[in-house]
Design a protein around this motif. Structure first.
Motif, PDB file in Angstrom:
ATOM      1  N   MET A 199       0.774  -1.385  -0.043  1.00  0.00           N
ATOM      2  CA  MET A 199      -0.082  -0.113   0.056  1.00  0.00           C
ATOM      3  C   MET A 199       0.714   1.406   0.084  1.00  0.00           C
ATOM      4  SD  MET A 199      -2.964  -1.308   0.037  1.00  0.00           S
ATOM      5  CE  MET A 199      -4.079   0.245   0.639  1.00  0.00           C
ATOM      6  N   SER A 200       2.262   1.038  -0.178  1.00  0.00           N
ATOM      7  CA  SER A 200       3.124   2.222   0.029  1.00  0.00           C
ATOM      8  C   SER A 200       2.791   3.481  -0.898  1.00  0.00           C
ATOM      9  CB  SER A 200       4.378   1.963   0.059  1.00  0.00           C
ATOM     10  OG  SER A 200       4.899   1.243  -1.244  1.00  0.00           O
ATOM     11  N   SER A 201       2.272   2.902  -2.034  1.00  0.00           N
ATOM     12  CA  SER A 201       2.096   3.856  -3.232  1.00  0.00           C
ATOM     13  C   SER A 201       0.656   4.445  -3.407  1.00  0.00           C
ATOM     14  CB  SER A 201       2.537   3.208  -4.586  1.00  0.00           C
ATOM     15  OG  SER A 201       1.815   2.273  -4.875  1.00  0.00           O
ATOM     16  N   ALA A 217      -2.076   5.059   3.777  1.00  0.00           N
ATOM     17  CA  ALA A 217      -3.154   4.014   3.427  1.00  0.00           C
ATOM     18  C   ALA A 217      -2.588   2.640   3.831  1.00  0.00           C
ATOM     19  CB  ALA A 217      -3.105   3.948   1.826  1.00  0.00           C
ATOM     20  N   SER A 218      -1.528   2.275   4.120  1.00  0.00           N
ATOM     21  CA  SER A 218      -0.886   1.014   4.599  1.00  0.00           C
ATOM     22  C   SER A 218      -1.550   0.869   5.984  1.00  0.00           C
ATOM     23  CB  SER A 218       0.648   1.191   4.813  1.00  0.00           C
ATOM     24  OG  SER A 218       1.134   2.147   5.592  1.00  0.00           O
ATOM     25  N   CYS A 219      -2.082   1.903   6.721  1.00  0.00           N
ATOM     26  CA  CYS A 219      -2.428   1.683   8.113  1.00  0.00           C
ATOM     27  C   CYS A 219      -3.864   0.848   8.004  1.00  0.00           C
ATOM     28  CB  CYS A 219      -2.622   3.021   8.759  1.00  0.00           C
ATOM     29  SG  CYS A 219      -0.927   4.122   8.938  1.00  0.00           S
ATOM     30  N   ASN A 220      -4.434   0.703   6.836  1.00  0.00           N
ATOM     31  CA  ASN A 220      -5.727  -0.409   6.743  1.00  0.00           C
ATOM     32  C   ASN A 220      -5.184  -1.496   6.780  1.00  0.00           C
ATOM     33  OD1 ASN A 220      -8.578   0.107   6.528  1.00  0.00           O
ATOM     34  ND2 ASN A 220      -8.293   1.324   4.872  1.00  0.00           N
ATOM     35  N   PHE A 442      -9.523  -0.838  11.166  1.00  0.00           N
ATOM     36  CA  PHE A 442      -9.532  -0.097   9.619  1.00  0.00           C
ATOM     37  C   PHE A 442      -9.489   1.638   9.991  1.00  0.00           C
ATOM     38  CE2 PHE A 442     -12.314  -3.724   8.594  1.00  0.00           C
ATOM     39  CZ  PHE A 442     -11.132  -4.639   8.402  1.00  0.00           C
ATOM     40  N   VAL A 443      -9.187   2.058   8.787  1.00  0.00           N
ATOM     41  CA  VAL A 443      -9.179   3.740   8.583  1.00  0.00           C
ATOM     42  C   VAL A 443     -10.136   3.997   7.447  1.00  0.00           C
ATOM     43  CG1 VAL A 443      -7.700   5.680   8.451  1.00  0.00           C
ATOM     44  CG2 VAL A 443      -6.882   3.618   9.531  1.00  0.00           C
ATOM     45  N   ASN A 501      -4.212  -5.888  13.896  1.00  0.00           N
ATOM     46  CA  ASN A 501      -2.923  -5.955  12.763  1.00  0.00           C
ATOM     47  C   ASN A 501      -1.715  -5.038  13.192  1.00  0.00           C
ATOM     48  OD1 ASN A 501      -4.110  -7.863  11.015  1.00  0.00           O
ATOM     49  ND2 ASN A 501      -5.312  -6.179   9.959  1.00  0.00           N
ATOM     50  N   PHE A 502      -1.451  -4.967  14.397  1.00  0.00           N
ATOM     51  CA  PHE A 502      -0.099  -4.157  14.936  1.00  0.00           C
ATOM     52  C   PHE A 502       1.072  -5.047  14.386  1.00  0.00           C
ATOM     53  CE2 PHE A 502      -3.360  -1.872  17.006  1.00  0.00           C
ATOM     54  CZ  PHE A 502      -2.910  -0.918  17.975  1.00  0.00           C
ATOM     55  N   ARG A 503       1.786  -4.302  13.981  1.00  0.00           N
ATOM     56  CA  ARG A 503       3.288  -5.066  13.676  1.00  0.00           C
ATOM     57  C   ARG A 503       4.086  -4.878  14.702  1.00  0.00           C
ATOM     58  NH1 ARG A 503       6.433  -5.603   8.902  1.00  0.00           N
ATOM     59  NH2 ARG A 503       8.545  -5.101   9.057  1.00  0.00           N
ATOM     60  N   ILE A 504       4.571  -6.086  15.393  1.00  0.00           N
ATOM     61  CA  ILE A 504       5.652  -6.092  16.417  1.00  0.00           C
ATOM     62  C   ILE A 504       6.531  -7.102  16.053  1.00  0.00           C
ATOM     63  CG2 ILE A 504       3.513  -5.703  17.919  1.00  0.00           C
ATOM     64  CD1 ILE A 504       4.284  -8.689  18.968  1.00  0.00           C
TER      65      ILE A 504
END
Length: 611
Positions: A199-201, A217-220, A442-443, A501-504
């Motif tokens: 989603m980076s772009s 957008a990647s935060c979704n 979600f966002v 979906n927390f990135r640890i």
């Protein structure tokens, strides 16, 4: 410290016998064993248990009055928190209670110097063999097992005391407490392998309340520290790094270890400025923090990485408290210390300067906790709040259920012998003196389905939430879930935060994890930032949050991101629905840090203090 004053009662030691009072034993407390617990065998007579005897606190109502005055933004005393000594004096028992309980213990051969007393003298702690405990309490202990959690306990379902002692003892544990104290991470949404960023772009997501009005957008699909600061309008705020005395802490139980090597990877990935920094580890009752990579705990890593990542460079503490299932009691087993939570509370209350913000991601079903124990623990939270400590707790991951419903019917049952269907509240989230944090995803944000929420069957609704909760109940269709919940109970959660979906980093690898275990340290992180802003201006910390949260919810609702989509199913029902304003899924919603900072960065938040 409190713990250092305890002495082990040497088995077989004889103390000069006191004359025993002529008296009749009557039942002090009796419970039904919670569902899932099975009696295995009589407890070994030589097995040593640590009995904690809670003495009445005749002045607790006065302490509670102080707590609400110093926590209420409408009151002229707002922020004037009490000292440790003032709180200890307000919870001290009557001298007669201490004398009579001491006399009773000595009459059973227990020497006075083997009795541990808390600083406020409201707890007496002794270590005795099961055989003696059974004689003292006119009961029989058994070994009980809980297959689902692989736990074993030495417990009884009823105990008695001499009549003359009933008014001088509130409770004795471990007796009737069958706890499966557990982490609040969803079994569905935890520890998934991290996915490549696709989603980076993508264009950012428009969120008016967010920092700059946009969120990556990647935060979704993946939540990071950056995502949370964007979403909750905290980009650009830098804490004072401890120069103002601000601190944050998380608690760890059940041999959940916070791994430093994983933290370093997390910081390199998400908070580069924090690389080569760490947190203080404080052991309670011999708690460890094993740094073997394979021993890293997903719960502990989640809590420390995000709470401390959000608040860096604020000084941070990880409290690790000993005690973990499975516990197999036999003659060769060490003392039963299967109530680590109470041990942590006793420890932290004995500290002169505890951290101002503390997050806990553990809990249990309210109905498995005896009312006497739940009330006493809740009152301990009040003591911390009166001293200026903000406590956040995960609201649970079972929706309106208990997270462990009957697999065949997906229903939840009462624990009073009736086996009636009932929504199951979570504890300590149901305590009115803590801030319960639900979950979103979600966002833009919606409620996540497992967000714990509902109404306590034990604690009545506190006055601070009367208006908001009444409005929510009034919007329910007549008869909605009638008989399944207590509409007059303390309602929860109070607020919410992202929980999926927390990135640890865990055992050296990135994973995605979720649950309200993520929500509590996240919300606590932003509370700590608010405390930082206040302390830097010479203002006191926020302390007990709820009266302020409900005042802000009524007066400045834009300080929270209201969540109006989603529900929290459980117990064979769709659960409650999110709605405008407070609801029993997400509370008042998620924090808008920028707006909250404006509100609390003055002596009189909202200008509400009455002259």
């Amino acid at each position: 410290m409190f713990l250092s004053s305890w002495f082990v009662l040497a088995l077989g030691t004889l103390v000069g016998a006191l004359p025993k009072r002529e008296c009749v034993h009557t039942v002090k407390e009796s419970v039904n064993p919670p569902r899932g617990w099975a009696k295995v065998q009589p407890a070994p007579a030589d097995h040593v248990i640590e009995l904690r005897i809670g003495l009445p606190q005749p002045n607790f109502a006065t302490l509670e009055k102080h707590l609400y005055e110093v926590s209420d933004p409408y009151h002229e005393r707002y922020g004037a928190h009490l000292s440790k000594e003032e709180v200890d004096a307000l919870v001290a028992p009557h001298p007669d209670s201490i004398d009579l309980v001491t006399e009773w213990l000595m009459s059973h051969g227990i020497s006075e110097d083997s009795m541990g007393l808390s600083p406020a003298q409201d707890w007496v702690v002794i270590k005795v063999p099961v055989g003696l405990a059974e004689k003292m309490l006119n009961t029989e202990y058994h070994v009980w097992s809980h297959e689902a959690s692989n736990s074993s306990l030495v417990r009884t379902t009823t105990y008695s005391l001499p009549d003359y002692l009933h008014e001088h003892i509130d409770l004795i544990q471990p007796t009737t407490l069958f706890s499966t104290w557990r982490g609040m991470k969803s079994t569905i949404h935890s520890s998934q392998p991290a996915k490549p960023d696709t989603m980076s772009s993508a264009p950012p997501i428009k969120v008016p309340s967010a920092s700059g009005g946009e969120v990556d957008a990647s935060c979704n699909t993946t939540i990071t520290v950056s995502c949370l600061k964007q979403l909750y309008n905290a980009v650009g705020f830098t804490p004072a790094g401890g120069k103002n005395g601000n601190q944050i802490a998380v608690t760890g139980y059940l041999e959940q270890f916070a791994n430093i090597a994983d933290l370093e990877l997390f910081y390199a990935d998400q908070v580069p400025a924090a690389v080569n920094t760490s947190f203080e580890v404080i052991s309670v009752n011999g708690g460890e923090n094993n740094q073997t990579l394979s021993e890293a705990g997903d719960e502990a890593n989640l809590d420390t990485q995000f709470a401390f990542g959000i608040t860096f460079p604020t000084p941070a503490t990880f409290f690790t408290t000993a005690g973990s299932p499975p516990f197999i009691p036999d003659i060769g087993t060490p003392t039963d210390t299967n109530e680590p939570y109470l041990q942590w509370l006793e420890f932290i209350l004995d500290q002169r300067d505890p951290p101002q913000t503390i997050s806990t991601s553990y809990g249990d079903d309210e109905q498995t906790v005896p009312p006497s124990f739940a009330t006493r623990v809740c009152n301990l939270f009040a003591q911390l709040g009166a001293r200026g400590v903000s406590l956040t707790f995960s609201s649970g991951d079972g929706g309106v259920g208990d997270g462990d419903p009957d697999p065949a019917t997906q229903e939840c049952f009462t624990n009073d012998g009736r086996n009636a269907t009932r929504f199951i509240a979570g504890f300590p989230a149901s305590c009115p003196f803590v801030t319960a944090v639900g979950g979103t995803t979600f966002v833009p944000e919606v409620a996540i389905s497992f967000s714990g929420g509902g109404f306590s069957d034990l604690f009545p609704r506190p006055s601070y939430q009367e208006k908001a909760v009444t409005a929510f109940l009034d919007e329910l269709a007549p008869g909605t879930y009638e008989g399944l919940f207590n509409p007059n109970g303390r309602a929860f959660p109070d607020v919410s935060a992202q929980s999926n979906n927390f990135r640890i980093f865990l055992e050296g690898e990135p994973v995605l994890i979720g649950g309200t275990s993520a929500s509590s340290p996240t919300f606590a992180g932003f509370v700590s930032l608010l405390n930082d802003a206040r302390l830097s201006k010479g203002l006191p910390p926020l302390g007990f949050l709820n009266p302020l949260i409900y005042a802000i919810g009524a007066e400045e609702p834009s300080a929270f991101n209201d969540i109006t989509v989603g529900n929290n199913p459980g117990c064979g029902t769709p659960g409650f629905n999110s709605s405008v304003g407070w609801d029993a899924v997400t509370g008042f919603g998620t924090p808008n840090f920028g707006k909250l900072k404006e509100v609390v960065s003055v002596k009189n938040p909202l200008g509400l203090v009455q002259s």
